[in-house]
Scaffold this motif. Structure first.
Motif, PDB file in Angstrom:
ATOM      1  N   ASN A  48      -5.039  12.087  54.902  1.00 52.07           N
ATOM      2  CA  ASN A  48      -5.032  12.605  53.543  1.00 52.07           C
ATOM      3  C   ASN A  48      -4.611  11.502  52.579  1.00 52.07           C
ATOM      4  N   VAL A  49      -5.384  11.349  51.537  1.00 47.64           N
ATOM      5  CA  VAL A  49      -5.093  10.341  50.523  1.00 47.64           C
ATOM      6  C   VAL A  49      -5.162  11.006  49.154  1.00 47.64           C
ATOM      7  N   ALA A  50      -4.086  10.864  48.370  1.00 49.01           N
ATOM      8  CA  ALA A  50      -4.042  11.416  47.022  1.00 49.01           C
ATOM      9  C   ALA A  50      -3.668  10.311  46.044  1.00 49.01           C
ATOM     10  N   ALA A  51      -4.455  10.173  44.987  1.00 45.17           N
ATOM     11  CA  ALA A  51      -4.199   9.124  44.002  1.00 45.17           C
ATOM     12  C   ALA A  51      -4.327   9.687  42.599  1.00 45.17           C
ATOM     13  N   GLY A  52      -3.299   9.473  41.794  1.00 45.92           N
ATOM     14  CA  GLY A  52      -3.319   9.900  40.398  1.00 45.92           C
ATOM     15  C   GLY A  52      -3.146   8.701  39.485  1.00 45.92           C
ATOM     16  N   LEU A  53      -3.995   8.585  38.483  1.00 49.13           N
ATOM     17  CA  LEU A  53      -3.935   7.475  37.546  1.00 49.13           C
ATOM     18  C   LEU A  53      -3.981   8.030  36.128  1.00 49.13           C
ATOM     19  N   ALA A  54      -2.958   7.671  35.308  1.00 49.67           N
ATOM     20  CA  ALA A  54      -2.896   8.109  33.913  1.00 49.67           C
ATOM     21  C   ALA A  54      -2.687   6.900  33.020  1.00 49.67           C
ATOM     22  N   ASP A  55      -3.521   6.784  31.983  1.00 49.49           N
ATOM     23  CA  ASP A  55      -3.468   5.662  31.053  1.00 49.49           C
ATOM     24  C   ASP A  55      -3.467   6.224  29.634  1.00 49.49           C
ATOM     25  N   GLY A  56      -2.385   5.981  28.900  1.00 48.02           N
ATOM     26  CA  GLY A  56      -2.289   6.453  27.510  1.00 48.02           C
ATOM     27  C   GLY A  56      -1.961   5.310  26.571  1.00 48.02           C
ATOM     28  N   SER A  57      -2.674   5.221  25.455  1.00 45.53           N
ATOM     29  CA  SER A  57      -2.428   4.148  24.484  1.00 45.53           C
ATOM     30  C   SER A  57      -2.579   4.692  23.072  1.00 45.53           C
ATOM     31  N   SER A  58      -1.752   4.169  22.168  1.00 41.46           N
ATOM     32  CA  SER A  58      -1.814   4.586  20.771  1.00 41.46           C
ATOM     33  C   SER A  58      -1.576   3.394  19.863  1.00 41.46           C
ATOM     34  N   SER A  59      -2.193   3.444  18.677  1.00 41.06           N
ATOM     35  CA  SER A  59      -2.039   2.384  17.679  1.00 41.06           C
ATOM     36  C   SER A  59      -2.009   3.012  16.296  1.00 41.06           C
ATOM     37  N   ALA A  60      -0.958   2.709  15.527  1.00 42.86           N
ATOM     38  CA  ALA A  60      -0.825   3.234  14.172  1.00 42.86           C
ATOM     39  C   ALA A  60      -0.565   2.075  13.216  1.00 42.86           C
TER      40      ALA A  60
ATOM     41  N   ASN B  27      -0.136  18.338  58.655  1.00 39.90           N
ATOM     42  CA  ASN B  27       0.665  18.780  59.800  1.00 39.90           C
ATOM     43  C   ASN B  27       0.777  17.653  60.810  1.00 39.90           C
ATOM     44  N   ASN B  28      -0.354  17.037  61.136  1.00 39.69           N
ATOM     45  CA  ASN B  28      -0.383  15.864  62.000  1.00 39.69           C
ATOM     46  C   ASN B  28      -1.346  14.850  61.389  1.00 39.69           C
ATOM     47  N   GLY B  29      -0.940  13.563  61.482  1.00 38.25           N
ATOM     48  CA  GLY B  29      -1.863  12.542  61.010  1.00 38.25           C
ATOM     49  C   GLY B  29      -1.215  11.606  60.008  1.00 38.25           C
ATOM     50  N   ILE B  30      -2.034  11.180  59.047  1.00 32.69           N
ATOM     51  CA  ILE B  30      -1.588  10.196  58.062  1.00 32.69           C
ATOM     52  C   ILE B  30      -1.689  10.799  56.669  1.00 32.69           C
ATOM     53  N   SER B  31      -0.602  10.647  55.917  1.00 27.92           N
ATOM     54  CA  SER B  31      -0.580  11.095  54.523  1.00 27.92           C
ATOM     55  C   SER B  31      -0.222   9.903  53.633  1.00 27.92           C
ATOM     56  N   ALA B  32      -1.066   9.638  52.662  1.00 29.82           N
ATOM     57  CA  ALA B  32      -0.817   8.527  51.740  1.00 29.82           C
ATOM     58  C   ALA B  32      -0.990   9.004  50.304  1.00 29.82           C
ATOM     59  N   SER B  33      -0.038   8.681  49.465  1.00 30.05           N
ATOM     60  CA  SER B  33      -0.104   9.097  48.065  1.00 30.05           C
ATOM     61  C   SER B  33       0.178   7.910  47.162  1.00 30.05           C
ATOM     62  N   ALA B  34      -0.481   7.906  46.003  1.00 33.49           N
ATOM     63  CA  ALA B  34      -0.276   6.855  45.016  1.00 33.49           C
ATOM     64  C   ALA B  34      -0.295   7.467  43.622  1.00 33.49           C
ATOM     65  N   ALA B  35       0.667   7.083  42.815  1.00 33.19           N
ATOM     66  CA  ALA B  35       0.730   7.548  41.433  1.00 33.19           C
ATOM     67  C   ALA B  35       0.911   6.340  40.521  1.00 33.19           C
ATOM     68  N   LEU B  36       0.021   6.203  39.555  1.00 30.34           N
ATOM     69  CA  LEU B  36       0.071   5.084  38.620  1.00 30.34           C
ATOM     70  C   LEU B  36       0.033   5.625  37.194  1.00 30.34           C
ATOM     71  N   ALA B  37       0.994   5.214  36.383  1.00 36.78           N
ATOM     72  CA  ALA B  37       1.067   5.645  34.982  1.00 36.78           C
ATOM     73  C   ALA B  37       1.266   4.419  34.098  1.00 36.78           C
ATOM     74  N   ASP B  38       0.422   4.307  33.071  1.00 34.75           N
ATOM     75  CA  ASP B  38       0.468   3.167  32.154  1.00 34.75           C
ATOM     76  C   ASP B  38       0.418   3.696  30.729  1.00 34.75           C
ATOM     77  N   SER B  39       1.436   3.381  29.946  1.00 31.59           N
ATOM     78  CA  SER B  39       1.458   3.826  28.553  1.00 31.59           C
ATOM     79  C   SER B  39       1.805   2.652  27.641  1.00 31.59           C
TER      80      SER B  39
ATOM     81  N   ALA C 284       4.488   4.413  43.985  1.00 32.47           N
ATOM     82  CA  ALA C 284       4.592   4.882  42.604  1.00 32.47           C
ATOM     83  C   ALA C 284       4.754   3.665  41.702  1.00 32.47           C
ATOM     84  N   LEU C 285       3.805   3.487  40.797  1.00 27.94           N
ATOM     85  CA  LEU C 285       3.796   2.315  39.926  1.00 27.94           C
ATOM     86  C   LEU C 285       3.707   2.778  38.474  1.00 27.94           C
ATOM     87  N   GLY C 286       4.613   2.279  37.639  1.00 30.67           N
ATOM     88  CA  GLY C 286       4.634   2.698  36.243  1.00 30.67           C
ATOM     89  C   GLY C 286       4.847   1.530  35.297  1.00 30.67           C
TER      90      GLY C 286
END
Length: 358
Positions: free
Chosen positions: A118-130, A174-186, A243-245
């Motif tokens: 199982n592999v789960a990856a979340g990527l969030a990128d937020g940017s603002s300019s005023a 239950n059995n096996g390999i679990s890998a997760s990655a979370a990346l957030a960039d603001s 987890a990378l931020g």
């Protein structure tokens, strides 16, 4: 994979007299008052991907990008391109010009199975300019003559930028390999600038023979990133996570009495001229949180949590500014610069926990 892209752009401009292209002559002998100019942009992006299988390979990927930009511009007399003449013998006031930009991105990825990988990856990128700007006399490109014999006042400029990114990756088996990655960039940027007389590009002659008052110029930027990666196996196997931020905030506030810009210019604050710049401030806040958790009943649990936060705040005040080129500047009047301040705050939190129960 689940993908989400949210973007918004807003631009507001106001000018008392605008010459446009060509050789223009603009003269104000009355009152030009520009107030309550606002540009605001908001964007929210949400992405969710869920994969559940009894056996085999489960991959969940959620990607989101959210970007916004806002610009508010106010000008008393705007010459535009060309060799222009701008004269103010009256009153020019620019009050309360505001640019605001808010971006939010949220991503959630879940992958689970009874047996397998199982592999789960979340990527969030937020940017603002005023960006908020105010100029009393603006020559623009060309060889311009700008003279102030009246009153120029600019106050209440605000630039506010904020960006928030949240990413969550969950992987379990239950059995096996679990890998997760979370990346957030603001990243958030706010720029506020006020200029009494702005020559622009070209060989300009800029004379202040009366009063220029600039005050209450503020830029504020906030960036927040939060990422959580959780992986686990109930019976046996391997749990791995990352987890990378990153959170970055930049704010710049500047006020200039007379600005020559690029070119060989002549600038003067004459004997009856007085330039007062008061209360110019830039402030930034960046907060980054990274959490990585791995749990396995029998086997190995590995992972890492990394977070990078950075802030930059700049505040500047200049009475006469030459810019690029060979300039001649003179002051025979009064220059007062006071209450100029910059504040920056950065917070980083990183948590890593990995456990093999047997």
């Amino acid at each position: 994979a689940a993908l989400a892209d949210a973007g918004a752009t807003s631009t507001t401009t106001a000018a008392g007299l605008a010459g446009g292209d060509g050789r223009d002559t603009l003269a104000n002998r009355g009152t030009v008052r520009i107030e309550d100019i606002a540009a605001e942009s908001d964007a929210v992006g949400v992405s969710v991907d869920i994969k559940i299988a009894k056996n085999g390979l489960g991959v969940g990927a959620a990607l989101v990008k959210s970007g916004v930009a806002s610009t508010a511009e106010a000008t008393g007399l705007s010459g535009g391109a060309g060799n222009d003449t701008l004269v103010n013998d009256g009153d020019i006031d620019i009050l309360r010009s505001t640019a605001k930009a808010d971006a939010v991105g949220v991503s959630v990825a879940l992958a689970a199975s009874s047996n397998g990988v199982n592999v789960a990856a979340g990527l969030a990128d937020g940017s603002s300019s005023a960006t908020a700007s105010g100029r009393g006399l603006a020559g623009g490109a060309g060889d311009d003559l700008a003279v102030n014999r009246g009153h120029i006042g600019i106050s209440g400029l605000r630039a506010d930028g904020s960006a928030t990114s949240v990413s969550l990756g969950l992987a379990g088996a239950n059995n096996g390999i679990s890998a997760s990655a979370a990346l957030a960039d603001s990243s958030a940027t706010a720029i506020a600038g006020a200029t009494g007389i702005d020559g622009g590009e070209g060989h300009d002659e800029l004379w202040n023979m009366s009063g220029i008052a600039i005050g209450d110029i503020k830029a504020h930027a906030v960036a927040v990133s939060a990422d959580v990666a959780i992986s686990g196996t109930l019976s046996a196997g391997v749990a791995a996570g990352a987890a990378l931020g990153r959170a970055s905030a930049t704010a710049e506030a500047a006020a200039v009495g007379v600005d020559g810009g690029a070119g060989d210019d002549r600038l003067a604050n004459k004997a009856d001229g007085h330039i007062v710049i008061d209360d110019v401030g830039a402030s930034t806040t960046a907060v980054g949180v990274s959490v990585q958790l791995g749990v396995v009943s029998n086997g190995a649990a590995v992972g890492a949590a990394l977070v990078d936060t950075s802030t930059t705040a700049r505040a500047a005040a200049v009475g006469l500014q030459g810019g690029l080129g060979d300039d001649v500047m003179s002051n025979a009047g009064e220059l007062t610069l006071q209450n100029i301040h910059a504040d920056a705050l950065a917070v980083s939190v990183s948590v890593t926990g990995n456990a093999a129960l047997n």
